[in-house]
Design an enzyme around this catalytic site. Structure first.
Site, PDB file in Angstrom:
ATOM      1  N   VAL A  61      92.437  50.737 -74.933  1.00 26.39           N
ATOM      2  CA  VAL A  61      92.036  51.908 -74.185  1.00 26.39           C
ATOM      3  C   VAL A  61      92.193  53.165 -75.342  1.00 26.39           C
ATOM      4  O   VAL A  61      91.907  54.342 -75.123  1.00 26.39           O
ATOM      5  CB  VAL A  61      92.784  52.435 -73.140  1.00 26.39           C
ATOM      6  CG1 VAL A  61      92.230  51.213 -72.031  1.00 26.39           C
ATOM      7  CG2 VAL A  61      93.967  52.437 -73.131  1.00 26.39           C
ATOM      8  N   TYR A  62      92.965  53.099 -76.391  1.00 28.90           N
ATOM      9  CA  TYR A  62      93.524  54.095 -77.283  1.00 28.90           C
ATOM     10  C   TYR A  62      92.024  54.593 -78.029  1.00 28.90           C
ATOM     11  O   TYR A  62      91.408  53.778 -78.613  1.00 28.90           O
ATOM     12  CB  TYR A  62      94.322  53.790 -78.402  1.00 28.90           C
ATOM     13  CG  TYR A  62      95.689  53.511 -77.728  1.00 28.90           C
ATOM     14  CD1 TYR A  62      96.077  53.776 -76.500  1.00 28.90           C
ATOM     15  CD2 TYR A  62      96.779  53.044 -78.428  1.00 28.90           C
ATOM     16  CE1 TYR A  62      97.590  53.582 -75.798  1.00 28.90           C
ATOM     17  CE2 TYR A  62      98.177  52.942 -78.153  1.00 28.90           C
ATOM     18  CZ  TYR A  62      98.478  53.006 -76.701  1.00 28.90           C
ATOM     19  OH  TYR A  62      99.728  52.869 -76.277  1.00 28.90           O
ATOM     20  N   SER A  63      91.766  55.669 -77.747  1.00 29.78           N
ATOM     21  CA  SER A  63      90.427  56.201 -78.262  1.00 29.78           C
ATOM     22  C   SER A  63      89.306  55.325 -78.157  1.00 29.78           C
ATOM     23  O   SER A  63      88.352  55.140 -78.970  1.00 29.78           O
ATOM     24  CB  SER A  63      90.707  56.499 -79.773  1.00 29.78           C
ATOM     25  OG  SER A  63      91.424  57.818 -79.944  1.00 29.78           O
ATOM     26  N   ASP A  64      89.127  54.555 -77.082  1.00 28.34           N
ATOM     27  CA  ASP A  64      88.103  53.798 -76.711  1.00 28.34           C
ATOM     28  C   ASP A  64      87.767  52.702 -77.617  1.00 28.34           C
ATOM     29  O   ASP A  64      86.621  52.248 -78.098  1.00 28.34           O
ATOM     30  CB  ASP A  64      86.818  54.683 -76.403  1.00 28.34           C
ATOM     31  CG  ASP A  64      86.676  55.717 -75.540  1.00 28.34           C
ATOM     32  OD1 ASP A  64      87.354  55.354 -74.334  1.00 28.34           O
ATOM     33  OD2 ASP A  64      86.148  56.418 -75.553  1.00 28.34           O
ATOM     34  N   GLY A  65      88.955  52.097 -78.137  1.00 26.87           N
ATOM     35  CA  GLY A  65      88.834  51.043 -79.038  1.00 26.87           C
ATOM     36  C   GLY A  65      89.042  51.555 -80.463  1.00 26.87           C
ATOM     37  O   GLY A  65      89.144  50.671 -81.521  1.00 26.87           O
TER      38      GLY A  65
END
Length: 344
Positions: A61-65
């Site tokens: 989920v960090y920066s949408d991958g």
């Protein structure tokens, strides 16, 4: 760099690991954390490896991958020199199987992380949250299949309540399934809730803590002082509500003592706060992040020395709070510790 066993596993991890939440910079929350690109990330990995910091942590989920993508590009060509840790379980989309820890979700999540990271295995794979809708046996059996397939090596949890972690450990023992060896937790001088239940559990069951946000969501960097406004570049302006709450008086009381010890030792406030964590039971590794090379080098200065016992005691006292029920009624009684000693 000091190396420690991760819980009761055979895996040794550095006392400091790198949290790649600042990589990628996509979205309102993670964009406020940082927007480190591949070239900058590659330089940070260079600095980490030179210092002996060999574990790098991310999440789908960090920066949408994008965090995993940048991290993967930054470590390319030197995979055998480092450990990669990542997480899954939080929602990544609106679909029915785009959140949680069901079998389909976990298999897809691991495959997606491997693809974005550009690697063939993940050294430590952690569930980012407990999934109350999926049977624990299904979760652990799926993790077991992924271990046997060589896609992940060790498994852990993150942000579990005590009963959730213990239920999972008991099921693993009963059914011969993979056992969580790590628990990624929030723990700092201004957030010691970990100590009341999760630390004793980790000590009893051999689960090592991997600490996130060790500087109290950016509050213990040395830039926040009593009676002064937030510094212009602080991420607290836009992300405070997303992070752990901290009462102002507790923060200022802790910072006052950190300032005193900084004057005594010549270390920075942040280095002292990180070093304090490295003295705590069950802590296997503390995650440090950075938006630039200067921040990274400052954080790496937290190892190679140790606070003395008197300084630790002052920090313990300044950061102490009343424990929640059911702990506070008995810990007020001196004789109670003979049958139920505190974890620290």
């Amino acid at each position: 760099m000091e190396y420690r066993r991760l819980g009761v596993s055979g895996l040794e991890v550095p006392a400091l690991s790198f949290g790649a939440g600042t990589f990628g910079g996509r979205g309102e929350l993670f964009g406020a954390w940082g927007d480190v690109d591949v070239a900058q990330a590659r330089r940070m990995v260079d600095i980490c490896l030179e210092a002996g910091l060999t574990m790098f942590d991310s999440a789908d989920v960090y920066s949408d991958g994008a965090s995993e993508e940048v991290l993967g590009a930054a470590v390319k060509g030197r995979r055998d020199r480092l450990l990669i840790s990542t997480k899954a379980g939080l929602p990544t989309g609106p679909g029915p199987n785009e959140s949680g820890s069901g079998r389909a979700r976990l298999i897809a999540a691991v495959e997606g992380s491997l693809r974005r990271l550009g690697v063939d295995h993940i050294d430590l794979f952690q569930l980012h949250a407990f999934d109350a809708h999926t049977p624990v046996a299904e979760v652990l059996a799926t993790l077991g299949d992924l271990v046997r397939a060589g896609k992940i090596r060790y498994v852990g949890a993150s942000n579990f309540a005590g009963w959730q972690l213990m239920k999972s450990l008991a099921a693993a023992e009963e059914h011969g399934l993979p056992r969580y060896v790590a628990h990624q937790v929030y723990y700092s001088l201004v957030g010691r809730d970990y100590e009341w239940e999760l630390m004793p559990l980790g000590r009893d069951q051999g689960v090592g803590a991997v600490v996130w946000s060790p500087l109290g969501w950016g509050r213990l960097t040395g830039k926040i002082r009593r009676g002064a406004p937030l510094p212009a570049g602080s991420r607290l302006h836009s992300t405070a509500e997303a992070g752990p709450p901290v009462e102002d008086e507790l923060l200022y009381r802790v910072v006052d003592v950190l300032d005193e010890i900084a004057a005594e030792t010549g270390r920075t406030v942040a280095q002292i706060a990180l070093n304090w964590l490295l003295t705590r039971p069950t802590v296997s590794s503390v995650l440090v992040g950075a938006r630039n090379e200067e921040q990274l080098r400052q954080n790496l200065g937290a190892v190679g020395w140790r606070l003395d016992d008197e300084q630790i005691a002052r920090l313990d006292k300044a950061s102490a709070t009343t424990p929640p029920y059911p702990y506070y009624p008995y810990y007020r009684l001196p004789d109670f510790t003979r049958i139920n000693p505190p974890a620290v």
